[in-house]
Design an enzyme around this catalytic site. Structure first.
Site, PDB file in Angstrom:
ATOM      1  N   GLY A  25       0.844  -1.344  -0.061  1.00  0.00           N
ATOM      2  CA  GLY A  25      -0.101   0.005   0.073  1.00  0.00           C
ATOM      3  C   GLY A  25       1.055   1.184   0.121  1.00  0.00           C
ATOM      4  O   GLY A  25       0.377   2.273   0.099  1.00  0.00           O
ATOM      5  N   ASP A  26       2.164   1.183   0.238  1.00  0.00           N
ATOM      6  CA  ASP A  26       3.004   2.170  -0.246  1.00  0.00           C
ATOM      7  C   ASP A  26       4.029   2.043  -1.037  1.00  0.00           C
ATOM      8  O   ASP A  26       4.125   1.046  -1.901  1.00  0.00           O
ATOM      9  CB  ASP A  26       3.489   2.333   1.385  1.00  0.00           C
ATOM     10  N   ASP A  27       5.235   2.485  -0.952  1.00  0.00           N
ATOM     11  CA  ASP A  27       6.538   2.258  -1.847  1.00  0.00           C
ATOM     12  C   ASP A  27       6.930   0.975  -1.651  1.00  0.00           C
ATOM     13  O   ASP A  27       6.983   0.423  -0.416  1.00  0.00           O
ATOM     14  CB  ASP A  27       7.679   3.255  -1.659  1.00  0.00           C
ATOM     15  N   SER A  42       2.016  -1.668  -6.599  1.00  0.00           N
ATOM     16  CA  SER A  42       1.551  -0.769  -5.568  1.00  0.00           C
ATOM     17  C   SER A  42       0.671   0.500  -6.433  1.00  0.00           C
ATOM     18  O   SER A  42       1.454   1.465  -6.833  1.00  0.00           O
ATOM     19  CB  SER A  42       2.996  -0.075  -4.915  1.00  0.00           C
TER      20      SER A  42
END
Length: 464
Positions: free
Chosen positions: A253-255, A286
């Site tokens: 959900g992020d990098d 992502s």
């Protein structure tokens, strides 16, 4: 006479079967699992030797600590390995030791406790000044952690670490924490580190965070998190030197990978860059963040980063540079090639206005240096916007080179494909046509021919 003969034959057959079963059982017990590691260990133990119960309900925090404490006594006698057998091993935070291997067998899951009393609260990292969640100076210690260690291996034959993140995500969303959420693996001030052949799922926050480390190998790691949950970064090398990340699969959900080196005035003062970093053969999904992010915490500097043979699917951006006035530091000597992308919001993205600061003590005149950025040999399909490149007024991002890149646009693509402000550089054979601040120059961008030292390390054949 016939019946006794049949009886004798039947008895002999039973004994023969039992003998085969016995041999098979012995072979199963004595069978060894082969794996590759920086170092093999002279001594070995199983977690159950220390009273652990793998039912997913019984806390094994004391068992982990007891086992590692016992095995630490063998560090000077060839080192030791702790084998985690099949089962669900519930535990709170625990610290590793030097000359040590944590081997997680297939079918074994280290299950993170949701009892906050099993997670010690520790102080902030010196290069950050406060917890990264921005809610105070303290932070929960990571599930697996260690400081000032040498020769540490966390590996397995695809065993699992499950962070049971839902508890932490819900409380964070409701702003119920006064300290920063824990990570799954964090090693500080350590060297000769290997993390490989394991699966990490549902971390409360970041997954793997080597910080102030050198000589680090992370390979064949699978990381899975819901794409809707923020801050579940995959791998975050932070103020590290000589690091190799290869053959990893990350859904986040992020990098997927975020390269860091400290936050504003704290990172500037600490002054430890991330350098000599190789990222290769990464697959990333992502939708709300980057395949590889450089920053935004980059105040100690980021340089000599090589990124190659990466596949990005349904990802917000490929390589994103994030910084702001107040960060100081630098992002320079960045090289990327052979990136394949499918369904992207952006391909190229640079931000000079990522204005998240630890406190009001930062210097707004501490401008970052962003220079010598090289991207080449890339293809992208279903692209919404080719590039958003925004430097800083009176502090432009310079020496940007992009060559041999083809981007096929999505049906809902932006009308303006390149947005460029406060940047300077060149392009060659790039479609769609770049902005005027990156004029055409018929030459390929560079990629280093040499290797960083960690890429030449050969792992040893070991057994458990």
């Amino acid at each position: 006479m016939i019946r006794p003969v049949f009886a004798i034959l039947a008895i002999l057959a039973i004994f023969h079967f039992l003998a085969i079963e016995s041999r098979g059982h012995r072979n199963l017990v004595n069978s060894k699992i082969e794996f590759q590691a920086l170092r093999c260990r002279k001594h070995s133990a199983i977690l159950t030797d220390f009273g652990a119960v793998g039912d997913g309900k019984t806390s094994n925090t004391k068992a982990f600590k007891k086992a590692i404490s016992k095995l630490s006594q063998m560090a000077t006698d060839g080192g030791a390995q702790l084998v985690i057998p099949p089962g669900k091993w519930l535990t709170g935070s625990f610290n590793l030791t030097s000359h040590f291997t944590l081997f997680i067998q297939q079918g074994a899951t280290i299950l993170a406790s949701q009892d906050e009393s099993e997670w010690p609260v520790i102080g902030p990292l010196p290069s950050y000044g406060m917890g990264r969640d921005g809610n105070g100076a303290g932070r929960f210690n990571s599930l697996i952690s260690g400081t000032n260690l040498t020769d540490v291996v966390i590996t397995g034959n695809n065993g699992t670490i499950n962070g049971q993140g839902q508890y932490w995500w819900d409380k964070f969303e409701k702003k119920q924490f006064k300290v920063t959420r824990p990570y799954l693996i964090e090693l500080l001030f350590s060297k000769k580190i290997q993390i490989s052949n394991i699966t990490l799922i549902d971390s409360p926050s970041w997954n793997i965070h080597p910080v102030y480390c050198k000589n680090v190998i992370i390979k064949h790691v699978t990381i899975l998190a819901p794409v809707t949950v923020p801050n579940t970064d995959g791998i975050n090398p932070d103020s590290c030197k000589n690091t190799l990340i290869e053959d990893c699969y990350i859904v986040s959900g992020d990098d997927c990978i975020a390269v860091k080196s400290g936050w504003d005035q704290y990172g500037i003062k600490f002054g430890m860059p991330t350098k000599q970093l190789s990222i290769r053969r990464l697959t990333c999904i992502s939708p709300k963040s980057a395949g590889v992010a450089l920053g935004s915490e980059m105040s100690g500097g980021i340089k000599d980063v090589r990124i190659e043979d990466v596949t990005l699917i349904n990802t917000e951006s490929a390589i994103r540079i994030k910084t702001a006035a107040g960060r100081g530091g630098y992002v320079k000597d960045i090289f990327a090639r052979r990136i394949t992308m499918k369904t992207m919001k952006y391909v190229f993205w640079m931000n000079g206005d990522y204005n998240q600061h630890p406190d009001k003590g930062y210097d707004p005149k501490a401008f970052p240096e962003v220079t010598n950025i090289n991207y080449r040999d890339m293809t992208a399909e279903n692209v919404t916007m080719s590039a958003s490149l925004d430097g800083i007024d009176k502090d432009p991002f310079k020496d940007i080179c992009i060559s041999n890149v083809t981007m096929e646009l999505a049906a809902n693509a932006k009308k303006v494909q390149w947005n460029c402000t406060n940047v300077a550089g060149v392009t060659s054979r790039v479609k769609p046509q770049p902005c005027s601040l990156l004029p055409e120059k018929n030459e390929d961008c560079v990629f280093p021919c040499d290797l960083i030292p960690i890429e030449s390390v050969v792992l040893k054949k070991c057994f458990v």
